[in-house]
Write a protein that holds these residues in place. Structure first.
Motif, mmCIF file in Angstrom:
data_model
loop_
_atom_site.group_PDB
_atom_site.id
_atom_site.type_symbol
_atom_site.label_atom_id
_atom_site.label_comp_id
_atom_site.label_asym_id
_atom_site.label_seq_id
_atom_site.Cartn_x
_atom_site.Cartn_y
_atom_site.Cartn_z
ATOM 1 N N ASP A 17 -10.582 -8.452 -0.499
ATOM 2 C CA ASP A 17 -9.992 -7.784 -1.659
ATOM 3 C C ASP A 17 -8.478 -7.980 -1.554
ATOM 4 O O ASP A 17 -7.999 -8.680 -0.649
ATOM 5 N N HIS A 18 -7.726 -7.363 -2.444
ATOM 6 C CA HIS A 18 -6.270 -7.534 -2.421
ATOM 7 C C HIS A 18 -5.561 -6.287 -2.939
ATOM 8 O O HIS A 18 -6.156 -5.482 -3.655
ATOM 9 N N VAL A 19 -4.295 -6.170 -2.563
ATOM 10 C CA VAL A 19 -3.386 -5.188 -3.153
ATOM 11 C C VAL A 19 -2.201 -5.964 -3.692
ATOM 12 O O VAL A 19 -1.754 -6.938 -3.088
ATOM 13 N N THR A 20 -1.717 -5.559 -4.856
ATOM 14 C CA THR A 20 -0.558 -6.186 -5.478
ATOM 15 C C THR A 20 0.595 -5.209 -5.362
ATOM 16 O O THR A 20 0.516 -4.089 -5.879
ATOM 17 N N THR B 191 -6.949 -1.070 -3.707
ATOM 18 C CA THR B 191 -7.106 -2.505 -3.918
ATOM 19 C C THR B 191 -7.429 -2.817 -5.376
ATOM 20 O O THR B 191 -7.763 -1.921 -6.158
ATOM 21 N N GLY B 192 -7.367 -4.087 -5.718
ATOM 22 C CA GLY B 192 -7.751 -4.529 -7.047
ATOM 23 C C GLY B 192 -9.193 -4.184 -7.367
ATOM 24 O O GLY B 192 -9.543 -3.955 -8.524
#
Length: 157
Positions: A17-20, A35-36
């Motif tokens: 997953d990711h965080v912006t 997270t996204g």
């Protein structure tokens, strides 16, 4: 309910997953992030850390959460870059040095100064990844120019 925890950051690929995060938000030690994909987790690092694209949080269960720099409102600076970079650096402004341009966070006082120095200026919105410290790591912290601020400015990391 206990949140998943990340105690480690490393460089990695193939994240789950990711965080912006903005430039300012990529400087942290302890914070809850989402997270996204909607997963909330607790970052709990031993030291305050400056994160960049390609870094991942390692959750206790082994999942990897990628760090993605967010698009930000920036000022693109063109012109005599050697001279302009000196003036930007003299004000301790974080700066991203690209081929033919410098990107800085928008600041009306710095904009006015650069315009008077003959810079070509343009507002842009894109990810901001400024240069590291003198030895390739660490951070340069900008100073607010619109109001009074405290005396402590050194932030060695």
């Amino acid at each position: 309910m206990d949140l998943p925890k990340a105690h480690t950051v490393r460089h990695g690929h193939d994240a789950d997953d990711h965080v912006t995060l903005t430039y300012d938000d990529r400087f942290l030690r302890r914070k809850v992030l989402t997270t996204g994909g909607g997963l909330r987790f607790l970052v709990d690092l031993e030291h305050t850390t400056s994160l960049n694209a390609g870094d991942v949080f390692v959750l206790e269960d082994g999942r990897l959460i990628a760090v993605i720099p967010a698009a930000e409102q920036l000022l693109e600076v063109r012109g005599n870059l050697t001279r302009l970079a000196w003036h930007i650096g003299n004000r301790h402004m974080p700066a991203q040095i690209d081929d033919g341009r410098i990107l800085i966070q928008r600041d009306h006082v710095i904009r006015d100064m650069l315009a008077r120095l003959g810079a070509e200026l343009r507002d842009v919105e894109e990810p901001f990844t400024p240069e590291g410290g003198a030895y390739g790591h660490g951070r340069t912290h900008s100073h607010s120019h619109g109001h009074e601020h405290g005396a402590a400015h050194a932030h060695p990391h």
